[in-house]
Design a protein around this motif. Structure first.
Motif, PDB file in Angstrom:
ATOM      1  N   GLN A   1       2.787   1.239  -4.043  1.00 35.13           N
ATOM      2  CA  GLN A   1       1.646   0.832  -4.862  1.00 35.13           C
ATOM      3  C   GLN A   1       1.861   0.015  -6.138  1.00 35.13           C
ATOM      4  O   GLN A   1       0.953  -0.634  -6.558  1.00 35.13           O
TER       5      GLN A   1
ATOM      6  N   TRP B   1      -8.827  -3.037  -4.421  1.00 36.82           N
ATOM      7  CA  TRP B   1      -7.585  -2.550  -5.019  1.00 36.82           C
ATOM      8  C   TRP B   1      -6.362  -3.225  -4.400  1.00 36.82           C
ATOM      9  O   TRP B   1      -5.308  -3.312  -5.014  1.00 36.82           O
TER      10      TRP B   1
ATOM     11  N   LEU C   1       0.802  -1.217   0.000  1.00 36.54           N
ATOM     12  CA  LEU C   1       0.000   0.000   0.000  1.00 36.54           C
ATOM     13  C   LEU C   1       0.837   1.270   0.000  1.00 36.54           C
ATOM     14  O   LEU C   1       0.346   2.334  -0.334  1.00 36.54           O
TER      15      LEU C   1
ATOM     16  N   GLU D   1       8.298  -1.231   5.305  1.00 39.41           N
ATOM     17  CA  GLU D   1       7.937  -1.793   6.616  1.00 39.41           C
ATOM     18  C   GLU D   1       6.498  -2.281   6.634  1.00 39.41           C
ATOM     19  O   GLU D   1       6.186  -3.310   7.217  1.00 39.41           O
ATOM     20  N   MET D   2       5.602  -1.513   5.975  1.00 38.92           N
ATOM     21  CA  MET D   2       4.207  -1.929   6.005  1.00 38.92           C
ATOM     22  C   MET D   2       4.015  -3.250   5.252  1.00 38.92           C
ATOM     23  O   MET D   2       3.196  -4.081   5.654  1.00 38.92           O
TER      24      MET D   2
ATOM     25  N   TYR E   1      -9.234  -2.419   2.870  1.00 37.58           N
ATOM     26  CA  TYR E   1      -8.657  -1.489   1.889  1.00 37.58           C
ATOM     27  C   TYR E   1      -9.381  -1.484   0.542  1.00 37.58           C
ATOM     28  O   TYR E   1      -8.983  -0.750  -0.355  1.00 37.58           O
TER      29      TYR E   1
END
Lengths: 176, 137
Positions: free
Chosen positions: B57, B100, B54, B67-68, B97
């Motif tokens: 992208q 997508w 995210l 990190e995410m 989310y």
């Protein structure tokens, strides 16, 4: 004559395509990802206390009759510094702000709060982004307004700019 | 290039470091560690290549070092470990989310054009071709 007009069709299609491409390329799409949790109940999460003198934050703390603003922030997040004075302003206007500190350490957060102000009633620690994903948040800073019944009413992506305070206050009033 | 080097040396001399957008914490336990069960790891890896990072992208969470993305890999692995199917994990992330986040688009209102456009275009092309054939006869 009619046949000649037909020959113009490919050219018109091409012009239309170029116009559409130019239009979209000049206005790049908004890449921020909105949470699908807006309008739904707060998801189950537990964010343990990060500082010894401040409570942590969990889903049971939200939706107890009064609205709350939950701010996802981090001491390593540069835009959060820009947002800090705005949060202090919101607190002065009566907004109750809880924080979730993303992938953070107590010492760093203490330093951040000492340098940039401390508007937070509670600070929960989210070391591996579990609360972040539960809320459908994709970055820091982000803010959520949760109404007295525990329903997420509003999501603000990115730092709240001074000129956006009115909008956030309107959402806060709506959540009463 | 020389100018860039000069700027970097000057910045180092002034004690400046580039602004960091990463925390100083270690990554989530299962961000880079595989599951002990190879079958479950294979399922998790396949799912990770089909989920969008995210913060970066264009990449999958399998390819990204953000990190995410690491946190999302930890979530995928621990949920698969606990016995959830890849589709359940995908549905959980979509509920947060939107579709997508998945590189395998489902058929819903948002993706209707995506699924129907090829069928409509094929049908249109077929009509044109058949008309031409008729004219020739």
């Amino acid at each position: 004559m009619r046949r000649k007009l037909w020959l113009l069709v490919p050219l018109l299609l091409f012009v239309g395509f170029v116009a559409a491409a130019a239009w979209r390329l000049s206005a790049p799409p908004d890449t921020s990802i909105r949470s699908r949790m807006v309008g739904q109940s707060v998801p189950a999460f537990t964010a343990a206390a990060l500082l010894p003198d401040r409570p942590g934050l969990a889903s049971v703390d939200l939706g107890n009759g009064k609205p709350r603003l939950v701010n996802f922030f981090a001491s390593w997040c540069v835009p959060c510094i820009a947002e800090a004075p705005v949060l202090l302003d919101l607190q002065k206007r009566g907004v109750v702000i809880d924080a979730v500190a993303l992938r953070d350490n107590p010492d760093d957060v203490r330093e951040f709060l000492a340098n940039h102000g401390d508007p937070f009633a509670a600070i929960g620690s989210d070391p591996i982004g579990e609360a972040q994903i539960a809320f459908g948040s994709a970055g820091v800073p982000e803010s959520f307004i949760i109404d007295g019944k525990g329903v997420i009413r509003y999501q603000h992506i990115g730092p709240i700019a001074p000129e956006q305070v009115a909008e956030v206050m309107a959402e806060w009033e709506k959540a009463q | 290039m020389r100018l860039f080097g000069t700027i970097m040396v000057a910045a180092a001399a002034l004690g400046l470091s580039p602004a960091s957008a990463d925390s100083s914490r270690p990554p989530a336990p299962y961000a880079y560690k595989q599951l002990a069960d190879p079958q479950k790891e294979a399922k998790a890896t396949k799912l990770m290549t089909e989920l969008r990072c995210l913060v970066c992208q264009g990449q999958s969470i399998h390819d990204s070092d953000a990190e995410m993305a690491g946190d999302m890999r930890h979530l995928v692995r621990t949920r698969i470990q606990a016995g959830e199917t890849p589709d359940q994990v995908r549905a959980f992330l979509i509920s947060r989310y939107g579709s997508w986040v998945s590189y395998q688009p489902r058929l819903d209102r948002e993706t209707l054009v995506l699924w129907l456009a090829p069928i409509v275009l094929l049908a249109g092309g077929a009509i044109l071709v058949f008309r031409r054939i008729k004219v020739r006869r």
